[in-house]
Write an enzyme that holds these catalytic residues in place. Structure first.
Site, PDB file in Angstrom:
ATOM      1  N   CYS A  72     -55.908   4.878  44.954  1.00 37.47           N
ATOM      2  CA  CYS A  72     -54.494   5.268  44.957  1.00 37.47           C
ATOM      3  C   CYS A  72     -54.133   5.980  43.662  1.00 37.47           C
ATOM      4  O   CYS A  72     -53.126   6.670  43.593  1.00 37.47           O
ATOM      5  CB  CYS A  72     -53.590   4.068  45.187  1.00 37.47           C
TER       6      CYS A  72
ATOM      7  N   GLU B 278     -47.330  -0.977  47.952  1.00 39.77           N
ATOM      8  CA  GLU B 278     -47.939  -0.029  47.016  1.00 39.77           C
ATOM      9  C   GLU B 278     -48.552   1.040  47.893  1.00 39.77           C
ATOM     10  O   GLU B 278     -49.497   0.776  48.628  1.00 39.77           O
ATOM     11  CB  GLU B 278     -48.952  -0.788  46.153  1.00 39.77           C
TER      12      GLU B 278
ATOM     13  N   SER C 170     -51.403   3.118  52.886  1.00 40.17           N
ATOM     14  CA  SER C 170     -50.850   4.464  52.988  1.00 40.17           C
ATOM     15  C   SER C 170     -49.326   4.448  52.984  1.00 40.17           C
ATOM     16  O   SER C 170     -48.695   3.451  53.336  1.00 40.17           O
ATOM     17  CB  SER C 170     -51.331   5.123  54.279  1.00 40.17           C
TER      18      SER C 170
END
Lengths: 495, 495
Positions: free
Chosen positions: A282, A245, A222
């Site tokens: 994601c 990331e 996150s």
């Protein structure tokens, strides 16, 4: 303590011991000890380890997938495919280590004469950074976890790793660590080359990234968690690079001409992408940008029809359970924030807490989307927010408000035109990957891949966590000036 | 207000107006406006600008060097050489922009079949980041200032710049900005492509690096100043990369065998490097590591003789005035800290505040050097600290205590041996450049150069501020998936 849960039922499966400060210290010390030899290992040695790890993963496929399925609810089809991908990644980095391109030396022979044109003989090497702290993700229990891309690329680069297992699949992580230790022993390599720590408390990760023997961090998760760890990495007495990331909302810009031509098919495709893996990617398409303006076309009507088709297609989707009860609560809360911010719901059905969530589609005007930051927060799960724009110019403003994203998709840019160029320019300005067909879920492991975009989608947009270039994150250049032959002959392989 | 001083006499030469918030905002807005077209400019356009800037610098050489000499006291020989280097850099980046290697597209055609092996067509581009805030250095009024390497490499990459001039040479900076504006006008390029701000207050730099339209920072200066700006860059709502080239103490390890063979010549060479430019180089050799142990040699006696020769050679050096009165005070204070930490002085002479400083040589044991952090702080000026080690192993500990350095020099590593390998390994672990002959001052602008090492010598050891790779700092990858032909044909040149 660390508890393994059945992701579908919430029933505890096992209690595990969380790593304490001494465990973390020992893992980092063992990784640092392993670095001395591993940094100078050749491509054959690195390749052999990575291939053996891939083979071992495949050999234990049945029990690993069964365990992963219980802890994540991702289902055997997806998990088998993910295991395939993980083995593929390991072997791809084995190939790269064997071929040696990232370690290629820039040879810069002496040039006689006075500076600035004259200069001594130089060689530019790329040397591994040292032990890498890898933070595993919840949503890819194989491909971004203990033996995922970060571990594979760091090992191929010549760096040992200490992996912080994700508490969402602790038993799977433990079985993977056990498999790794058998492979290391069989290869005659030190156990500390691939170390592991675990724990649900924030302190475990913080101690790891702050450990003085750790040289870099690699994280998938996150924005909040990644930003906190990035700040810890920067606040060390000796700051280190942190490749995070993070979260992303992945706008899909669907131009009305494209929707007029094949809106129904695109609605089905997009609904599948939104609900895939219960939306826990994601690269999930979290925003659909529609432009209510087109020459020779009732764009508003076309878009209305597409939105209705998309809502219908989403309604037909049957997502599985989310990874954890916490993620489910966060998803419900995120959808609630959309409601509070005035979004109009086109698809929203109640589901009991112990049932998988139902897909959600909501809609807002561009003006509201730009004005209210809460509408731009990632809602991790099977949901998407339609943003209606009055013009191309407003769609551009929507992209600018998003600011940074792993991906932007533009449907309908096959022909060159000034407004299309503007949108593509806006997409390239905020994304690490721009798609012109298909959906953003599904990140190919290839030479040209870029998985990482401007903030808040990653902490280092110049790097990628997927694809061949991921290896380069863990190298730094060293120039050797007038180096003796015994050293230059090593051709980029540290001592 | 901003005052220009005569560096030799301290007499004020002129009062200039510092940039206010509105000026900084305007410069950033103009740079952002210029980015739209400059990011898509071709190599010919970029090369033409860089070459015209080099030509203009050379055309105004006489007045620029005279002004630089008054404001910096660096002397016409050095300043003419530095102007040559600056023009060389501009033309070298023009060559690179024209040849286009850094922008080469990775073409990754579609592979049929299911993932992970099958994948869509991908292209990997490298696109410019956006407007770069360049922070000029005091000690290179041409090569690391307004038209220095950061500006040249950012422009070649496709990024506009806003340069914060260094308050140590404000009139020179102003004349350089005026020259730039004439060149931009002649090339038909917008004035905002190369913007400038100035001021002695910290706020000017902070406002610049925090400006929402700035996409990256490039800095050459002190560790303290660089760390503060790096923290500002990281604390922005949208963090940006900050490429800081900071302080460094550049250990020179001189093995006794080498000193026995040619100690006198090396002492002269080293003294010249320590005093060059009044020691105001980031690659100044601030630490000389001697090992009082060697087979078949009275290493202690050899080292004692070398230290005496070095002190003598330093005494013969006649440094010029320092860049600013503040730097002179900092130098005296730094030498004072060595005294407080127990260093023994081998060469130290008083000099009046209005006279150039005298060179300083001090000596400590390795144990003290490792124990006292104050001995490892950079002392910017004509000084070096000899560290005496009982063994190779202790010399390695000295390198580890240094932690990070732009350079490490190893004299006497021509033949391979286990202790030599240990030292070279230790050197490569902490340095961006390792030299095996000569002195670290003088950083060649070449293909293989690496100017930037682990913390505290730089904020991004994977990047360089000198050499061809400097351009890559200002690019980020973007993957295009199934891009239409009209776009892929642009071959890496953004719209």
């Amino acid at each position: 303590m660390l508890t393994s849960f059945d992701a579908r039922t919430g029933v505890p499966l096992a209690e595990l011991t969380a790593s304490g400060p001494a465990d973390i210290d020992a893992a980092c010390a063992a990784a640092a000890a392993a670095f001395a030899a591993w940094q100078g290992s050749d491509g054959v040695t690195r390749g052999a380890l990575l291939r053996a790890l891939a083979t071992a993963l495949e050999a234990e496929r049945e029990s690993l997938v069964a365990l992963a399925d219980r802890e994540t609810a991702l289902g055997p089809v997806r998990l088998n495919g993910e295991l395939d991908r993980t083995a593929f990644q390991l072997r791809r980095f084995a190939d790269i280590a064997e071929r040696g391109e990232p370690f290629k030396v820039v040879d810069d022979p002496a040039v006689a004469g006075a500076p600035p044109a004259g200069h001594p003989a130089m060689q530019r090497w790329r040397v591994p950074l040292g032990p890498v702290a890898v933070f595993a993700a919840s949503n890819f229990p194989f491909a971004f976890s203990v033996l995922g891309g970060d571990t594979a690329s760091a090992l191929a680069a010549g760096c040992p790793v200490v992996v912080k297992a994700h508490p969402g699949h602790p038993q799977l992580s433990q079985q993977t660590f056990a498999l790794i230790q058998r492979v290391l022993a069989a290869q005659g390599l030190p156990a500390g080359l691939i170390g592991g720590v675990q724990g649900a408390a924030v302190e475990v990760g913080v101690q790891l990234i702050r450990h003085p023997l750790i040289a870099a961090g690699a994280f998938t998760g996150s924005t909040r968690g990644g930003a906190a760890l990035a700040a810890e990495a920067a606040a060390r007495p000796w700051p280190i690079p942190f490749f995070g990331e993070l979260g992303s909302i992945n706008p899909v810009i669907a131009l009305p001409t494209e929707l007029a031509a094949q809106g129904a098919a695109l609605a089905t495709t997009l609904a599948g992408s939104i609900a895939l893996g219960c939306g826990q990617f994601c690269t999930n398409p979290g925003v659909v940008v529609l432009i209510d303006e087109a020459a020779g076309l009732d764009a508003r009507a076309v878009n209305d029809a597409f939105v209705a088709q998309l809502a219908e297609a989403l309604k037909a989707q049957q997502p599985h359970a989310m990874l954890t009860a916490g993620m489910r609560r966060a998803f419900d809360a995120g959808v609630g924030h959309w409601a509070e911010a005035g979004a109009q719901f086109l698809q929203r059905e109640a589901a009991a807490d112990d049932q998988p969530p139902r897909p959600v589609l909501a809609q807002v005007g561009a003006t509201e989307f730009i004005a209210r930051a809460a509408l731009r927060d990632e809602v991790f799960g099977p949901s998407s927010l339609v943003v209606r724009c009055a013009s191309h110019a407003q769609a551009l403003q929507v992209l600018q408000a998003v600011g940074g994203s792993l991906t932007v998709t533009v449907w309908g840019a096959q022909a060159d035109s000034a407004p299309v160029r503007d949108l593509v320019r806006g997409a390239m300005a905020i994304a690490g990957r721009v798609l012109f067909a298909g959906v953003p879920t599904g990140v190919a492991v290839t030479a040209a891949q870029q998985h990482g975009g401007p903030w808040p989608s990653s902490t280092r947009p110049e790097s990628t966590s997927v694809g061949d270039a991921a290896l380069g994150r863990f190298l730094r250049p060293v120039a050797l000036q007038e180096a003796p032959a015994w050293l230059t002959e090593r051709a980029g392989r540290p001592l």
